[in-house]
Design an enzyme around this catalytic site. Structure first.
Site, PDB file in Angstrom:
ATOM      1  N   GLU A 180       1.130  -1.105  -0.309  1.00 39.85           N
ATOM      2  CA  GLU A 180       0.489  -0.362  -0.180  1.00 39.85           C
ATOM      3  C   GLU A 180       1.173   0.863  -0.317  1.00 39.85           C
ATOM      4  OE1 GLU A 180      -3.695   2.274   2.154  1.00 39.85           O
ATOM      5  OE2 GLU A 180      -2.479   0.717   3.105  1.00 39.85           O
TER       6      GLU A 180
ATOM      7  N   ASP B 206       4.963   4.784   3.853  1.00 36.86           N
ATOM      8  CA  ASP B 206       4.584   5.755   3.605  1.00 36.86           C
ATOM      9  C   ASP B 206       5.755   6.493   4.150  1.00 36.86           C
ATOM     10  OD1 ASP B 206       1.463   7.142   4.013  1.00 36.86           O
ATOM     11  OD2 ASP B 206       3.679   8.706   4.401  1.00 36.86           O
TER      12      ASP B 206
ATOM     13  N   ASP C 259      -2.731  11.785  -3.039  1.00 34.72           N
ATOM     14  CA  ASP C 259      -2.243  13.563  -2.676  1.00 34.72           C
ATOM     15  C   ASP C 259      -2.657  13.766  -4.872  1.00 34.72           C
ATOM     16  OD1 ASP C 259      -2.141  14.072  -0.297  1.00 34.72           O
ATOM     17  OD2 ASP C 259       0.184  13.948  -0.732  1.00 34.72           O
TER      18      ASP C 259
ATOM     19  N   LYS D  98      -0.907  20.595 -10.178  1.00 34.60           N
ATOM     20  CA  LYS D  98      -0.402  21.189 -10.733  1.00 34.60           C
ATOM     21  C   LYS D  98       0.946  20.605 -11.565  1.00 34.60           C
ATOM     22  CE  LYS D  98      -0.496  25.528  -7.394  1.00 34.60           C
ATOM     23  NZ  LYS D  98       0.357  25.865  -6.465  1.00 34.60           N
TER      24      LYS D  98
ATOM     25  N   ASP E 271     -10.734  10.235  -4.824  1.00 35.32           N
ATOM     26  CA  ASP E 271     -12.064  10.745  -4.287  1.00 35.32           C
ATOM     27  C   ASP E 271     -11.234  11.733  -5.360  1.00 35.32           C
ATOM     28  OD1 ASP E 271      -9.821  11.935  -1.902  1.00 35.32           O
ATOM     29  OD2 ASP E 271     -10.498  14.532  -3.249  1.00 35.32           O
TER      30      ASP E 271
HETATM   31  C1  LIG Z   1      -3.700  12.162   1.205  1.00 33.85           C
HETATM   32  S1  LIG Z   1      -3.072  10.931   2.232  1.00 33.85           S
HETATM   33  C2  LIG Z   1      -3.468   9.130   2.524  1.00 33.85           C
HETATM   34  C3  LIG Z   1      -2.902   8.931   3.724  1.00 33.85           C
HETATM   35  C4  LIG Z   1      -4.607   7.689   2.908  1.00 33.85           C
HETATM   36  N1  LIG Z   1      -3.445   6.630   2.110  1.00 33.85           N
HETATM   37  C5  LIG Z   1      -5.679   7.102   3.653  1.00 33.85           C
HETATM   38  O1  LIG Z   1      -6.319   7.681   2.537  1.00 33.85           O
HETATM   39  O2  LIG Z   1      -5.755   8.248   4.434  1.00 33.85           O
HETATM   40  C6  LIG Z   1      -1.044  10.882   1.343  1.00 33.85           C
HETATM   41  C7  LIG Z   1      -0.213  10.060   1.773  1.00 33.85           C
HETATM   42  O3  LIG Z   1       0.642   9.838   0.832  1.00 33.85           O
HETATM   43  C8  LIG Z   1       2.640   9.657   1.530  1.00 33.85           C
HETATM   44  N2  LIG Z   1       2.710   9.867   0.576  1.00 33.85           N
HETATM   45  C9  LIG Z   1       2.361  11.395  -0.389  1.00 33.85           C
HETATM   46  N3  LIG Z   1       3.562  11.084  -1.200  1.00 33.85           N
HETATM   47  C10 LIG Z   1       4.476  10.669  -1.072  1.00 33.85           C
HETATM   48  C11 LIG Z   1       6.162   9.800  -1.245  1.00 33.85           C
HETATM   49  N4  LIG Z   1       6.198  10.097  -2.518  1.00 33.85           N
HETATM   50  N5  LIG Z   1       7.145   9.278  -0.261  1.00 33.85           N
HETATM   51  C12 LIG Z   1       5.894   7.894   0.537  1.00 33.85           C
HETATM   52  N6  LIG Z   1       5.125   8.526   0.738  1.00 33.85           N
HETATM   53  C13 LIG Z   1       3.788   9.536   0.063  1.00 33.85           C
HETATM   54  C14 LIG Z   1       1.914  10.952   2.657  1.00 33.85           C
HETATM   55  O4  LIG Z   1       3.016  11.236   3.766  1.00 33.85           O
HETATM   56  C15 LIG Z   1       0.115  10.444   3.368  1.00 33.85           C
HETATM   57  O5  LIG Z   1       0.565   9.811   4.198  1.00 33.85           O
END
Ligand SMILES: C[S@@+](CC[C@H](N)C(=O)[O-])C[C@H]1O[C@@H](n2cnc3c(N)ncnc32)[C@H](O)[C@@H]1O
Length: 223
Positions: A51, A76, A125, A129, A161
């Protein structure tokens, strides 16, 4: 979350057997010892599912409970978040769960070619942009990395989403001739999604559901 609480979680992560926090420099140098040898940690040769951007690790833990014959690893960069999943896995005695604190960009240094059976990307995310394109978890560079570590039958699951992320990914797959196995632009309204998509919900997902946003899902191949 207060900084005191975060520090407590960072400290606890260091004591958890199911948490790996390799130094970035070592990973870059190709010195991550479990690469290609994750079966020695899990003590079996069961399939390994990742994941990516796991946050609190709801899919890592939720899928591990449903599929005891498979292993699950959440990736993460934010240790205070996946502390939740790691602690739950320990408290609920789930030996088929691990978490790695790392940049997702480094996954081809953490896992060997063909070592992974499936990837879940949960509410990433969207990086809307243009100049953030390189950070979008379904851009071509990431798909190439997924292709490298996934085995021949491996698939990627994207639950989001973000209409933008859903459309961007479908467009990219179409343009690259990659197979979309399943797509649904509103999983709770339109029947047909796998039960894992409907029964496991993440922290971010719950926030979007409260706002009444549709949740989308794509399962696809990268080769
Ligand atoms: C919007 S949150 C979603 C978290 C979880 N999957 C949820 O649905 O609740 C995005 C997660 O991805 C991690 N993340 C984003 N880009 C990352 C990267 N390049 N390497 C490691 N983690 C990353 C962030 O730290 C964050 O915890």
């Amino acid at each position: 979350m207060g900084s005191k609480n975060k520090l407590k979680r960072f400290k606890e992560n260091e004591t958890f057997d199911n948490v790996f926090q390799p130094l970035r420099e070592d990973v870059y140098k190709g010195e991550f010892p479990l690469k290609g040898k994750w079966n020695t940690f899990f003590k079996n040769d069961n399939p390994i599912i990742l994941e990516l951007g796991c946050g609190k690790g709801e899919y890592t833990v939720g899928l591990a409970k449903l599929h005891k014959d498979k292993n699950f690893i959440g990736v993460d960069i934010k240790g205070a978040r996946f502390w939740r999943g790691a602690k739950t896995a320990i408290d609920q005695n789930l030996p088929n769960v691990a978490f790695i604190r790392s940049q997702i960009e480094l996954i081809d240094q953490l896992f060997a070619e063909n070592e992974i059976s499936e990837i879940w990307i949960t509410f990433p995310d969207p990086q809307i942009k243009y100049k953030r394109t390189k950070h979008r978890l379904t851009n071509k560079l990431f798909l190439d990395k997924y292709c490298h570590i996934l085995n021949e039958t491996g698939v990627v699951n994207l639950k989001t989403d973000s209409e933008f992320m859903h459309g961007y990914t479908l467009g990219l797959l179409h343009g690259s001739g990659l197979e979309v196995i399943y797509a649904n632009h509103d999983v709770y309204k339109n029947a047909g999604s796998p039960k894992e998509v409907l029964t496991i919900q993440t922290f971010y997902e719950n926030q979007y559901l409260e706002k009444g946003k549709p949740i989308t899902y794509i399962q696809f191949k990268v080769r």
